[in-house]
Write a protein that holds these residues in place. Structure first.
Motif, short mmCIF file in Angstrom:
data_model
loop_
_atom_site.label_atom_id
_atom_site.label_comp_id
_atom_site.label_asym_id
_atom_site.label_seq_id
_atom_site.Cartn_x
_atom_site.Cartn_y
_atom_site.Cartn_z
N HIS A 149 55.65 -13.41 -72.70
CA HIS A 149 55.08 -12.06 -72.69
C HIS A 149 56.14 -11.01 -72.44
CE1 HIS A 149 50.51 -12.90 -71.97
NE2 HIS A 149 50.92 -13.20 -73.17
N MET A 150 57.16 -11.39 -71.71
CA MET A 150 58.24 -10.46 -71.38
C MET A 150 59.58 -11.10 -71.74
SD MET A 150 57.14 -7.59 -70.29
CE MET A 150 55.43 -7.04 -70.15
N PRO A 151 60.53 -10.30 -72.20
CA PRO A 151 60.41 -8.90 -72.63
C PRO A 151 59.47 -8.78 -73.83
CG PRO A 151 62.72 -9.53 -72.35
CD PRO A 151 61.93 -10.79 -72.31
N PRO A 152 58.92 -7.57 -74.05
CA PRO A 152 57.97 -7.39 -75.15
C PRO A 152 58.65 -7.49 -76.51
CG PRO A 152 58.44 -5.30 -74.06
CD PRO A 152 59.09 -6.35 -73.23
N LYS A 153 57.83 -7.69 -77.52
CA LYS A 153 58.31 -7.82 -78.89
C LYS A 153 59.15 -6.59 -79.27
CE LYS A 153 58.39 -9.63 -83.06
NZ LYS A 153 59.12 -10.90 -83.34
N GLY A 154 60.30 -6.86 -79.91
CA GLY A 154 61.16 -5.78 -80.36
C GLY A 154 62.26 -5.42 -79.39
N ARG A 155 62.22 -5.97 -78.17
CA ARG A 155 63.26 -5.69 -77.19
C ARG A 155 64.19 -6.90 -77.10
NH1 ARG A 155 61.96 -1.29 -73.93
NH2 ARG A 155 64.17 -1.47 -73.41
N PRO A 156 65.45 -6.68 -76.70
CA PRO A 156 66.37 -7.82 -76.51
C PRO A 156 65.76 -8.84 -75.56
CG PRO A 156 67.55 -5.74 -76.37
CD PRO A 156 66.09 -5.39 -76.41
N ALA A 157 65.95 -10.11 -75.84
CA ALA A 157 65.31 -11.16 -75.06
C ALA A 157 66.29 -12.29 -74.79
CB ALA A 157 64.08 -11.70 -75.80
N PRO A 158 66.11 -13.00 -73.69
CA PRO A 158 66.98 -14.15 -73.39
C PRO A 158 66.67 -15.32 -74.32
CG PRO A 158 65.23 -14.00 -71.77
CD PRO A 158 65.11 -12.78 -72.62
N THR A 159 67.60 -16.26 -74.38
CA THR A 159 67.35 -17.47 -75.15
C THR A 159 66.33 -18.33 -74.41
OG1 THR A 159 69.09 -18.73 -74.04
CG2 THR A 159 69.73 -17.42 -75.98
N GLN A 160 65.79 -19.31 -75.14
CA GLN A 160 64.81 -20.20 -74.50
C GLN A 160 65.44 -20.95 -73.34
OE1 GLN A 160 61.50 -20.22 -75.33
NE2 GLN A 160 61.35 -21.37 -73.41
N SER A 161 66.70 -21.34 -73.50
CA SER A 161 67.39 -22.05 -72.41
C SER A 161 67.53 -21.17 -71.18
CB SER A 161 68.76 -22.52 -72.90
OG SER A 161 69.48 -23.11 -71.83
N GLU A 162 67.89 -19.90 -71.41
CA GLU A 162 68.01 -18.98 -70.28
C GLU A 162 66.65 -18.76 -69.60
OE1 GLU A 162 71.66 -15.99 -71.56
OE2 GLU A 162 69.72 -15.76 -72.56
N ARG A 163 65.63 -18.65 -70.40
CA ARG A 163 64.27 -18.52 -69.83
C ARG A 163 63.95 -19.72 -68.94
NH1 ARG A 163 60.60 -14.82 -72.17
NH2 ARG A 163 61.27 -13.97 -74.18
N ASP A 164 64.16 -20.92 -69.47
CA ASP A 164 63.78 -22.14 -68.75
C ASP A 164 64.50 -22.23 -67.42
OD1 ASP A 164 62.16 -22.78 -70.87
OD2 ASP A 164 63.57 -24.21 -71.77
N VAL A 165 65.79 -21.94 -67.42
CA VAL A 165 66.56 -22.02 -66.17
C VAL A 165 66.06 -21.00 -65.16
CG1 VAL A 165 68.84 -21.70 -65.13
CG2 VAL A 165 68.62 -23.00 -67.26
N ALA A 166 65.84 -19.75 -65.63
CA ALA A 166 65.39 -18.70 -64.71
C ALA A 166 64.02 -19.04 -64.12
CB ALA A 166 65.33 -17.36 -65.45
N VAL A 167 63.12 -19.54 -64.97
CA VAL A 167 61.78 -19.90 -64.48
C VAL A 167 61.88 -21.01 -63.44
CG1 VAL A 167 59.59 -20.96 -65.14
CG2 VAL A 167 60.54 -19.11 -66.53
N GLY A 187 54.60 -10.66 -81.59
CA GLY A 187 54.60 -10.54 -83.04
C GLY A 187 53.75 -11.55 -83.77
N THR A 188 53.15 -12.52 -83.07
CA THR A 188 52.32 -13.53 -83.72
C THR A 188 51.06 -12.89 -84.29
OG1 THR A 188 53.09 -15.20 -82.15
CG2 THR A 188 51.09 -15.70 -83.39
N ARG A 189 50.82 -13.15 -85.58
CA ARG A 189 49.65 -12.59 -86.25
C ARG A 189 48.58 -13.67 -86.44
NH1 ARG A 189 50.06 -7.69 -88.58
NH2 ARG A 189 52.12 -6.69 -88.50
N PHE A 190 47.33 -13.27 -86.35
CA PHE A 190 46.22 -14.19 -86.59
C PHE A 190 45.00 -13.38 -87.01
CE2 PHE A 190 46.24 -12.85 -82.24
CZ PHE A 190 44.93 -12.71 -81.86
#
Length: 720
Positions: A95-113, A682-685
């Protein structure tokens, strides 16, 4: 422990039972790999927050009021574990950062979490854990009384409502006891004891004279009874518990005057018994006894004054006015002993005498306290109960008194557990397990296993979970957990505007509740994947609900499993119970539907709306726009509303094909429904099918949310 998308219903409950019993050790941090630099808050979280978060979450104007700029060390973060738990959750699900903003990599997310969760977990482990005594809620109280005594009624209906925490009404921290509730407990205990055990003294019912029902102004309340001043009657309304022989006793006296004594009669079931000369006076009232044989049921017992006399000119003032006074009406019986209630035979073995009082109370209190009694506890109960027999009352009355004391004991009203860091004993495990799955006390088999210390073995616990889920008492898991998780209790207070929805009825609303309960029970009973909650191609319906769903071939009022023929419906999100409980009386509410999904299925509840931000109201003319979606999009132009609505509205819009009572529609207000949705990432449905497909891509998040809900309910506290 890794939860997988195909997790079965009973497997989830077994996992809950193991955690309830305290039998899972904390997971190890080591996976055998070399780690050169251990991730830390300062090394891995602070730079990420600075790079990706502080542009929005710092200073006085921080988005959602969340300022992360002041957290530089793990110690500072540890003082705000609730804030960082939310940060970790939003990072984990993207959910964060929101779509369109710079975001960490999945690896960085996992470590931080992982680092943040480690911080909050270590904070919770500081010092001794907080253990709250968990009071029985009203549902648990009624079930426990039923299984303890065999008395089938609901004494808690007179209790104040239970408070709710974390979405459930069995949370220890909010289940306090007020002085009013303590009074209710005492009154309920006395009522339960007299219903469960019939003492000989209970077979005599006394109606005081000044409280008898009078039928004319010639019968008035008097100091010591009812004064009958002319030929009239008074009545006692009595319910005879069963057919048989009884005694009616009338206590009365005459205010004598004239040449004959007062004459009275008893009126009973259309016949007169008597007359009887009443020569007694106020100085010496008399009790007259009348044997009767009658059928069970309510009837009136009348006492009539037959020979009024009034001579105001008589020379002797005491000889001028003849009247009668009724001081009491008593009914004793049935005289042949009557039937002993099943509950009494359960509590007091046939042939028991006062010599068995200690053994009876020991067994009864052991069941009620859900553990063996200490000698001093039993001594106190026996001493109290014997006060009745020492005072000349019956053995049954002594057991009643002991039972009353047991039912108001904290050991009965609370689920008492070992404080501190000590492991739960077998009796405490049995109690947790029983109240988790049955919402009632452990049965004989659980008690026997607890006495042997067997419940600390995972294999034994698994066997007991399987047995208990197959027991009819497992319906409590539906009525207790599912009804609150899915907000079915709220549905019972929801009504729709009859002008807008003329087809709505309370019976149809009940069918909606029955559908969802049957659906949940089926997942558990058949050990199906919990992913069925998201996209099952079947549901349960009777004829009324099938008509609402446009399903053919269903007749009658019985709920039965039906296949869903097209992709319009499937899982919980297309059931009328959810669709209606998240609607307003005259229209749907995409916001309520979106919030429900985030709260109850994804575990990511949005923050409350900013102060002063209103909603659309329930009228269609609030904004000058044609469709609800157009009105909502105008509402979202408010920057204070946009960030949360970006998560809520797409989910709600995708369900707009269902009206407020769950019926399919293609148009709203004459315009074709737009059911497209775009999530913040950005996921559309599109439509309910698209929403279900989206939920399946997040099934791990759903399983985690369901596990958290189930564990909160099972433990009776918020999770750490």
């Amino acid at each position: 422990m890794a939860w997988i998308g195909g997790l079965k219903g009973t497997s989830l409950l077994l996992g809950g039972a193991l955690l309830v019993a305290g039998l899972f050790a904390p997971p190890s941090d080591s996976n055998g790999a070399k780690v050169l630099l251990r991730p830390t808050f300062e090394r891995n979280v602070v730079p990420l927050v600075k790079k990706f978060c502080l542009s929005c979450h710092s200073g006085d104007g921080a988005m959602a009021g969340l300022d992360l700029s002041g957290y530089k060390t793990a110690a500072e973060a540890n003082r705000a574990t609730e804030v960082w738990s939310k940060v970790a959750k939003n990072l984990a699900i993207g959910h964060m950062p929101p779509k369109g903003r710079p975001a960490p990599t999945q690896s960085e997310r996992d470590v931080a979490v992982r680092v943040i969760k480690g911080l909050t977990a270590s904070k919770e482990s500081d010092g001794l854990p907080h253990v709250t005594l968990r009071r029985l809620n009203r549902f648990e109280y009624d079930n426990t009384v039923r299984d303890l005594t065999g008395v089938a009624f609901r004494p808690s209906e007179d209790f104040p409502s239970d408070d709710v925490g974390y979405g459930f009404d069995n949370i220890g921290d909010v289940l306090s006891i007020s002085p009013l509730l303590m009074e209710k407990y005492l009154r309920a205990a006395q009522l339960i004891a007299t219903k469960a055990i019939v003492a000989p003294e209970d077979r005599v019912t006394r109606y005081e004279g000044n409280r008898l029902r009078r039928i004319s102004e010639s019968a008035i309340g008097f100091d010591d009874g009812t004064l009958l001043m002319s030929n009239t009657s008074v009545f006692a309304d009595h319910t005879f518990p069963e057919s048989g022989r009884y005694k009616i006793r009338i206590t009365a006296y005459g205010i004598q005057a004239g040449p004959e004594p007062v004459r009275m009669a008893v009126e009973f079931r259309g016949r007169r018994i008597g007359p009887t000369d009443l020569t007694a006076t106020a100085a010496n009232p008399i009790t007259l006894e009348y044997p009767v044989e009658t059928e069970a049921g309510k009837t009136s017992i009348g006492v009539s004054f037959l020979n009024d006399y009034y001579q105001p000119t008589a020379s002797n003032p005491k000889d001028r006015d003849r009247n009668m006074v009724v001081t009491a009406v008593e009914v004793e019986g049935p005289l042949d002993g009557g039937q002993v209630p099943l509950s009494q035979r359960h509590l007091i073995p046939p042939g028991s005498t006062s010599a068995d009082l200690r053994a009876i109370l020991s067994h009864l209190a052991g069941q009620a306290y859900r553990r063996p009694l200490r000698k001093e506890e039993l001594d106190r109960l026996v001493t109290l109960a014997r006060k009745a027999s020492d005072g000349g009352q019956s053995f049954e009355r002594a057991v009643q008194l002991g039972l009353t004391a047991i039912l108001v004991s904290p050991n009965f009203l609370f689920k008492v557990e070992t404080p501190g860091t000590e492991a739960l004993d077998s009796y405490q495990i049995a109690t947790r397990l029983s109240y988790f799955l049955w919402s009632t006390m452990p049965d004989d088999q659980l008690e026997a296993l607890a006495a042997k210390g067997e419940l600390s073995k995972p294999a034994t616990l698994k066997a007991q979970v399987d047995r208990m889920l197959a027991d009819p008492r497992a319906v409590a898991l539906v009525d207790g957990f599912a009804a609150q998780w899915l907000e079915l209790r709220k549905l019972q207070s929801v009504t729709l505007d009859p002008k807008t929805f003329p087809d709505f009825s309370l019976a149809l609303r009940d069918d909606m509740t029955r559908e969802t309960k049957a659906f949940f029970a089926n997942v558990v009973r058949e050990n199906r994947s919990v992913i069925d909650f998201l996209d099952a191609p079947y549901t349960f319906a009777d004829e009324r609900l099938a008509t609402l769903y446009a399903l053919g071939g269903v007749t009658g009022s019985q709920m039965r499993k039906v296949n869903l023929p097209d992709g319009r419906r499937g899982g919980l999100l297309t059931q009328a119970s959810f669709l209606m409980v998240t609607s307003n009386p005259t229209r749907t509410s995409p916001v309520k539907r979106g919030k429900w999904v985030l709260d109850n299925l994804l575990g990511t509840p949005p923050p409350p709306p900013p102060p002063g931000v209103g909603d659309l109201g329930d009228a269609t003319k609030v904004l000058d726009a044609k469709t609800l979606r157009e009105r909502m999009e105008a509402h979202r132009k408010n920057p204070d509303c946009a960030s949360c609505h970006a998560k809520l509205d797409p989910i709600g819009f995708s369900l707009e094909n269902f009206d407020a009572m769950g019926r399919w529609r293609d148009e709203d207000a004459g315009a074709k429904i737009d059911c497209d949705g775009v999530m913040p990432d950005g996921t559309r449905f599109r439509g309910p099918q698209g929403l279900r497909a989206l939920m399946l891509t997040r099934k791990d998040q759903f399983v985690r949310c369901l596990t958290e809900k189930l564990m909160t309910y099972a433990l009776g506290r918020g999770l750490t």
